[in-house]
Design an enzyme around this catalytic site. Structure first.
Site, mmCIF file in Angstrom:
data_model
loop_
_atom_site.group_PDB
_atom_site.id
_atom_site.type_symbol
_atom_site.label_atom_id
_atom_site.label_comp_id
_atom_site.label_asym_id
_atom_site.label_seq_id
_atom_site.Cartn_x
_atom_site.Cartn_y
_atom_site.Cartn_z
ATOM 1 N N HIS A 89 0.823 -1.214 0.000
ATOM 2 C CA HIS A 89 0.000 0.000 0.000
ATOM 3 C C HIS A 89 0.853 1.257 0.000
ATOM 4 O O HIS A 89 1.933 1.297 0.613
ATOM 5 C CB HIS A 89 -0.912 0.007 1.237
ATOM 6 C CG HIS A 89 -1.966 -1.047 1.183
ATOM 7 N ND1 HIS A 89 -3.037 -0.989 0.309
ATOM 8 C CD2 HIS A 89 -2.121 -2.209 1.875
ATOM 9 C CE1 HIS A 89 -3.794 -2.065 0.473
ATOM 10 N NE2 HIS A 89 -3.262 -2.825 1.419
ATOM 11 N N VAL A 129 2.954 -22.085 21.860
ATOM 12 C CA VAL A 129 3.096 -21.470 23.180
ATOM 13 C C VAL A 129 1.771 -21.613 23.928
ATOM 14 O O VAL A 129 0.714 -21.205 23.433
ATOM 15 C CB VAL A 129 3.488 -19.977 23.045
ATOM 16 C CG1 VAL A 129 3.463 -19.285 24.395
ATOM 17 C CG2 VAL A 129 4.860 -19.869 22.398
ATOM 18 N N LYS A 166 -10.574 -1.037 3.362
ATOM 19 C CA LYS A 166 -10.256 -0.489 2.047
ATOM 20 C C LYS A 166 -11.179 -0.998 0.942
ATOM 21 O O LYS A 166 -11.087 -0.556 -0.190
ATOM 22 C CB LYS A 166 -8.789 -0.816 1.728
ATOM 23 C CG LYS A 166 -7.813 -0.097 2.670
ATOM 24 C CD LYS A 166 -6.373 -0.334 2.341
ATOM 25 C CE LYS A 166 -5.715 -1.442 3.089
ATOM 26 N NZ LYS A 166 -5.466 -1.222 4.505
ATOM 27 N N ILE A 212 -1.687 -6.533 14.193
ATOM 28 C CA ILE A 212 -1.055 -6.171 12.909
ATOM 29 C C ILE A 212 -2.009 -6.561 11.778
ATOM 30 O O ILE A 212 -1.868 -7.602 11.139
ATOM 31 C CB ILE A 212 0.336 -6.840 12.758
ATOM 32 C CG1 ILE A 212 1.213 -6.586 13.990
ATOM 33 C CG2 ILE A 212 1.023 -6.342 11.486
ATOM 34 C CD1 ILE A 212 1.557 -5.125 14.257
ATOM 35 N N GLU A 213 -3.003 -5.712 11.577
ATOM 36 C CA GLU A 213 -3.921 -5.946 10.458
ATOM 37 C C GLU A 213 -3.393 -5.198 9.235
ATOM 38 O O GLU A 213 -2.269 -4.692 9.253
ATOM 39 C CB GLU A 213 -5.350 -5.537 10.834
ATOM 40 C CG GLU A 213 -5.523 -4.130 11.328
ATOM 41 C CD GLU A 213 -6.963 -3.856 11.766
ATOM 42 O OE1 GLU A 213 -7.879 -4.101 10.973
ATOM 43 O OE2 GLU A 213 -7.161 -3.385 12.890
ATOM 44 N N SER A 214 -4.149 -5.111 8.171
ATOM 45 C CA SER A 214 -3.666 -4.414 6.983
ATOM 46 C C SER A 214 -3.375 -2.962 7.337
ATOM 47 O O SER A 214 -4.159 -2.344 8.061
ATOM 48 C CB SER A 214 -4.720 -4.485 5.879
ATOM 49 O OG SER A 214 -4.215 -3.952 4.694
ATOM 50 N N CYS A 253 -4.993 -25.949 -12.647
ATOM 51 C CA CYS A 253 -5.576 -27.218 -12.159
ATOM 52 C C CYS A 253 -5.478 -27.332 -10.647
ATOM 53 O O CYS A 253 -5.946 -28.307 -10.067
ATOM 54 C CB CYS A 253 -4.967 -28.419 -12.870
ATOM 55 S SG CYS A 253 -3.560 -29.180 -12.053
HETATM 56 C C1 FAD Z 1 -8.105 -10.159 4.020
HETATM 57 C C2 FAD Z 1 -6.772 -9.532 4.276
HETATM 58 C C3 FAD Z 1 -6.175 -8.697 3.337
HETATM 59 C C4 FAD Z 1 -4.964 -8.092 3.598
HETATM 60 N N1 FAD Z 1 -4.348 -7.392 2.603
HETATM 61 C C5 FAD Z 1 -3.161 -6.805 2.840
HETATM 62 C C6 FAD Z 1 -2.478 -6.124 1.812
HETATM 63 O O1 FAD Z 1 -2.871 -6.143 0.655
HETATM 64 N N2 FAD Z 1 -1.361 -5.448 2.138
HETATM 65 C C7 FAD Z 1 -0.880 -5.411 3.399
HETATM 66 O O2 FAD Z 1 0.084 -4.706 3.635
HETATM 67 N N3 FAD Z 1 -1.453 -6.130 4.392
HETATM 68 C C8 FAD Z 1 -2.573 -6.841 4.127
HETATM 69 N N4 FAD Z 1 -3.170 -7.588 5.085
HETATM 70 C C9 FAD Z 1 -2.555 -7.654 6.411
HETATM 71 C C10 FAD Z 1 -1.385 -8.617 6.477
HETATM 72 O O3 FAD Z 1 -1.656 -9.811 5.795
HETATM 73 C C11 FAD Z 1 -1.119 -8.902 7.951
HETATM 74 O O4 FAD Z 1 -0.996 -7.696 8.640
HETATM 75 C C12 FAD Z 1 0.162 -9.701 8.164
HETATM 76 O O5 FAD Z 1 0.196 -10.830 7.336
HETATM 77 C C13 FAD Z 1 0.225 -10.111 9.624
HETATM 78 O O6 FAD Z 1 1.397 -10.869 9.807
HETATM 79 P P1 FAD Z 1 1.752 -11.410 11.249
HETATM 80 O O7 FAD Z 1 3.091 -12.039 11.127
HETATM 81 O O8 FAD Z 1 1.577 -10.336 12.243
HETATM 82 O O9 FAD Z 1 0.630 -12.498 11.557
HETATM 83 P P2 FAD Z 1 0.505 -13.995 10.995
HETATM 84 O O10 FAD Z 1 0.914 -14.109 9.583
HETATM 85 O O11 FAD Z 1 -0.873 -14.453 11.343
HETATM 86 O O12 FAD Z 1 1.564 -14.785 11.855
HETATM 87 C C14 FAD Z 1 1.356 -15.125 13.215
HETATM 88 C C15 FAD Z 1 1.962 -16.479 13.445
HETATM 89 O O13 FAD Z 1 1.897 -16.775 14.835
HETATM 90 C C16 FAD Z 1 1.656 -18.167 14.974
HETATM 91 N N5 FAD Z 1 1.099 -18.392 16.310
HETATM 92 C C17 FAD Z 1 -0.096 -17.973 16.780
HETATM 93 N N6 FAD Z 1 -0.272 -18.386 18.055
HETATM 94 C C18 FAD Z 1 0.845 -19.079 18.395
HETATM 95 C C19 FAD Z 1 1.244 -19.762 19.554
HETATM 96 N N7 FAD Z 1 0.456 -19.844 20.650
HETATM 97 N N8 FAD Z 1 2.452 -20.383 19.562
HETATM 98 C C20 FAD Z 1 3.260 -20.318 18.464
HETATM 99 N N9 FAD Z 1 2.903 -19.709 17.315
HETATM 100 C C21 FAD Z 1 1.721 -19.084 17.284
HETATM 101 C C22 FAD Z 1 0.685 -18.456 13.852
HETATM 102 O O14 FAD Z 1 0.635 -19.829 13.521
HETATM 103 C C23 FAD Z 1 1.216 -17.600 12.730
HETATM 104 O O15 FAD Z 1 2.097 -18.290 11.898
HETATM 105 C C24 FAD Z 1 -4.347 -8.269 4.847
HETATM 106 C C25 FAD Z 1 -4.925 -9.135 5.779
HETATM 107 C C26 FAD Z 1 -6.099 -9.793 5.465
HETATM 108 C C27 FAD Z 1 -6.657 -10.777 6.409
#
Ligand code: FAD
Length: 485
Positions: free
Chosen positions: A49, A172, A252, A338-340, A439
Site C-alpha cells: 500500500h 506457546v 479499504k 497487525i492488520e492491513s 488445475c
Molecule cells: C483479508 C486480508 C487482506 C490483507 N491485505 C493486505 C495487503 O494487501 N497489504 C498489506 O500490507 N497487508 C494486508 N493484510 C494484512 C497482512 O496480511 C497482515 O498484517 C500480516 O500478514 C500479519 O502478519 P503477522 O506475522 O503479524 O501475523 P501472521 O501471519 O498471522 O503470523 C502469526 C503467526 O503466529 C503463529 N502463532 C499464533 N499463536 C501461536 C502460539 N500460541 N504459539 C506459536 N505460534 C503461534 C501463527 O501460527 C502464525 O504463523 C491483509 C490481511 C487480510 C486478512
C-alpha cells in the site's frame, strides 16, 4: 536459554527475526504450525500500500510509508518479485468526489509521494475497464504488488542463515516470569527460557498479550475475515493497476488487481467472526465480493476463477498497530493487532522492533551478517540455450512436475533442501508455485508427494498438505492391506 524468543513465524515475526540476526544475540522463533507463513501472511491481497489510508500521525501510517519505501532494496537483496504497478481509488458517485481529496490530503500528511487526483477521462485512459460510472480517481504511483509467501519465507530463511533458530510445531501455551527474572515459555514441546520475548502471534497476539499483561490492560483481537477469488493468468491483465473503491469504516473495500505472478485477484470482504481458525469462504461472501467488485470494474471475467480462499485480519477496536513493551511486563514486547497494511509495513516493523531491542539489550552488530539470499532458481527466467545447458548439467530441471506453472523437479528439490526447506505440499507450493496454477495441484500433487517421500524419507501417510492433521493418504486401500501403498 535464548536472548530473544519471537512467538510467530508470519511476516512480522520473520521480519523481526531477520533484523535481530544482524546482531550478536541468541534468537529463536517458536511457531505452532509446520512452516513459516501459515497464518494471515499467507492469505491477503498481496498489495504494497502507498500509505494514504491510515490516520495521519498513527504508527500504522508511519510504518506503512516506511515499509513501502524499504521494499525495493529488500526485494532486490532477497531476490523476490515486486512490482510498483501503482494503485487507483475509484469514485463512482459525483457526491463522493470530496472523499478523494480527503484521501489525497491524508496521504500528503503521511508522506506519500506522487499522489494525483485524476479526472474521469484520465482514469479511463489509464484503465479502460473501469466502470462506466467512474467520476474520478486518486492515483498513487508508489502502490505495488508482491508475493506474500516469498516475502515471509525469504526473510525467515535469511534470518536462519544468520543464526536464528526456528522451532516449528511448537505452540506457546503459557508464559510466566520466574524468580530468576527470565521468561519461562511452556509449549507442547517442552519449556523455553528467554531474557526477552516478542509477541508476533497474529490473530492470537491478544491471547499471548493477555498471558502477561495486567488485569486492566487486556486486548481483544477480532478476526475480520476477508474472502477472495483468484482468477486465471489468461485474464491477469484485465486491469494493470490495483483498483480500490472508496474506503469505508470496515476497511479499504473490494479491490481488483493483477498479482505479481500474472493472475487477477478480486477481494476481500470484511466480516467479523469469532473463530480464530475460521478461514472458510462462504457463498454469501463470494457473491458479495463479486457484486462489489463489479461496481468499479466492468466485465469482470468471473468464469475464470481458479480458486477462492479467505484470510483473517487481526483487528483490534482502536485500529492501530500495538508495538512496544507491555506495561508491567518488562522485556516483553508486543507486536499485536497487525492488520492491513501489516504486509507492507513488515520491513519497518522488523526495523522498529530490532532497534528497540538493540537499545534495550545493548546489542552489537555481527561482523559477518549476510544481507542477501537467492530465491529458488527459476529456469523460466533463462534463455532456451541457458535452460538446455542447465538441463544437461542437472536433468531434474528438464522433468516438469507442475504443468500449469511449468515447475520442474529441480526447483522442488531446491525448495526442499534449502534452509528452512519445504516439508509439505503447501511448503513446496509457496516456495515454487507448483500447484498454484489452473488445475490447482490436481496433476502435480502425487508427483510432489513422491519427491517428498524420496527426499525426506517420509512415509506417504506422513506427508501432509500443510502440517498438522492435513494428511493426504490416510491408509492403504482394502485390496492392498498389508501390501503396497
Ligand atoms: C483479508 C486480508 C487482506 C490483507 N491485505 C493486505 C495487503 O494487501 N497489504 C498489506 O500490507 N497487508 C494486508 N493484510 C494484512 C497482512 O496480511 C497482515 O498484517 C500480516 O500478514 C500479519 O502478519 P503477522 O506475522 O503479524 O501475523 P501472521 O501471519 O498471522 O503470523 C502469526 C503467526 O503466529 C503463529 N502463532 C499464533 N499463536 C501461536 C502460539 N500460541 N504459539 C506459536 N505460534 C503461534 C501463527 O501460527 C502464525 O504463523 C491483509 C490481511 C487480510 C486478512
Amino acid at each position: 536459554m535464548y536472548d530473544v524468543i519471537i512467538i510467530g513465524a508470519g511476516v512480522s515475526g520473520s521480519a523481526i527475526a531477520r533484523e535481530l540476526s544482524r546482531f550478536e544475540a541468541n534468537v529463536c522463533v517458536l511457531e505452532k504450525c509446520e512452516d513459516v507463513c501459515e497464518g494471515t501472511s499467507k492469505a491477503n491481497s498481496a498489495i504494497v500500500h502507498a500509505g494514504f489510508d491510515a490516520a495521519a500521525g498513527s504508527l500504522m501510517a508511519k510504518l506503512n510509508v516506511r515499509g513501502n519505501e524499504m521494499m525495493d532494496d529488500l526485494c532486490r537483496d532477497l531476490d523476490i518479485p515486486f512490482k510498483r504497478n501503482g494503485s487507483m481509488v475509484v469514485c463512482i458517485h459525483k457526491e463522493a468526489l470530496p472523499g478523494l481529496q480527503e484521501l489525497y490530503d491524508r496521504g500528503v500528511k503521511n508522506g506519500v509521494k506522487g499522489l494525483k487526483i485524476l479526472t474521469r477521462e484520465e482514469a479511463l485512459e489509464m484503465e479502460p475497464n473501469l466502470s462506466d460510472n467512474v467520476e474520478g480517481a486518486l492515483y498513487a504511483p508508489t502502490g505495488g504488488i508482491i508475493c506474500p509467501f516469498k516475502l515471509c519465507i525469504a526473510m525467515a530463511e535469511n534470518a536462519n542463515v544468520n543464526g536464528v533458530d526456528f522451532r516449528f510445531n511448537t505452540k506457546v501455551e503459557n508464559i510466566k516470569k520466574d524468580e530468576d527474572g527470565l521468561w519461562h515459555i511452556r509449549t507442547n514441546n517442552g519449556e523455553y527460557v528467554s531474557r526477552y520475548v516478542v509477541n508476533a502471534a497474529g490473530v492470537y497476539s491478544g491471547v499471548i498479550h493477555n498471558m502477561v499483561s495486567k488485569d486492566d490492560d487486556k486486548i481483544e483481537i477480532i478476526p475480520r475475515r476477508g474472502d477472495y477469488c483468484l482468477l486465471d493468468k489468461e485474464v491477469g491483465n484485465h486491469v494493470s493497476h490495483t483498483i480500490f473503491p472508496q474506503p469505508t469504516n470496515l476497511g479499504k473495500g473490494v479491490l481488483v488487481s493483477p498479482t505479481v505472478h500474472g493472475n487477477l485477484i478480486v477481494g476481500p470482504t470484511a466480516i467479523d467472526i469469532e473463530d480464530k481458525e475460521g478461514t472458510n469462504t462462504t457463498a454469501d461472501g463470494i457473491n458479495d465480493l463479486i457484486a462489489k467488485a463489479n461496481d468499479h470494474v466492468k466485465n469482470l471475467p468471473m468464469r475464470k476463477v481458479i480458486t477462492s480462499f479467505a484470510g483473517l485480519r487481526a483487528h483490534e477496536a482502536r485500529h492501530e498497530f500495538i508495538i512496544g513493551e507491555v506495561d508491567g511486563a518488562p522485556h516483553f514486547i508486543d507486536c499485536a493487532a497487525i492488520e492491513s497494511p501489516g504486509l507492507t509495513s513488515s520491513p519497518a516493523i522488523g526495523e522498529m522492533v530490532g532497534n528497540m531491542l538493540k537499545e534495550m539489550m545493548g546489542l552489537t552488530p555481527k561482523a559477518n551478517w549476510i544481507s542477501t539470499r537467492k530465491d529458488v532458481m527459476n529456469p523460466a527466467d533463462l534463455s532456451v540455450e541457458e535452460r538446455n545447458e542447465l538441463i544437461k548439467k542437472n536433468p531434474a530441471y528438464g522433468n516438469i512436475i507442475c504443468r500449469c506453472e511449468s515447475i520442474s523437479e529441480g526447483e522442488i528439490l531446491d525448495a526442499i533442501h534449502r534452509p528452512l526447506g519445504a516439508r509439505s505440499l503447501d511448503g513446496v507450493k509457496r516456495r515454487t508455485r507448483a500447484g498454484m496454477g489452473r488445475c490447482q495441484a490436481g496433476f502435480c500433487s502425487p508427483k510432489t508427494m513422491e519427491i517428498l517421500h524420496r527426499e525426506l524419507g517420509l512415509e506417504y501417510e506422513e506427508i501432509t498438505k500443510s502440517g498438522g492433521r492435513s494428511n493426504i493418504v490416510i491408509e492403504r486401500t482394502k485390496n492392498q492391506k498389508g501390501g503396497e501403498k
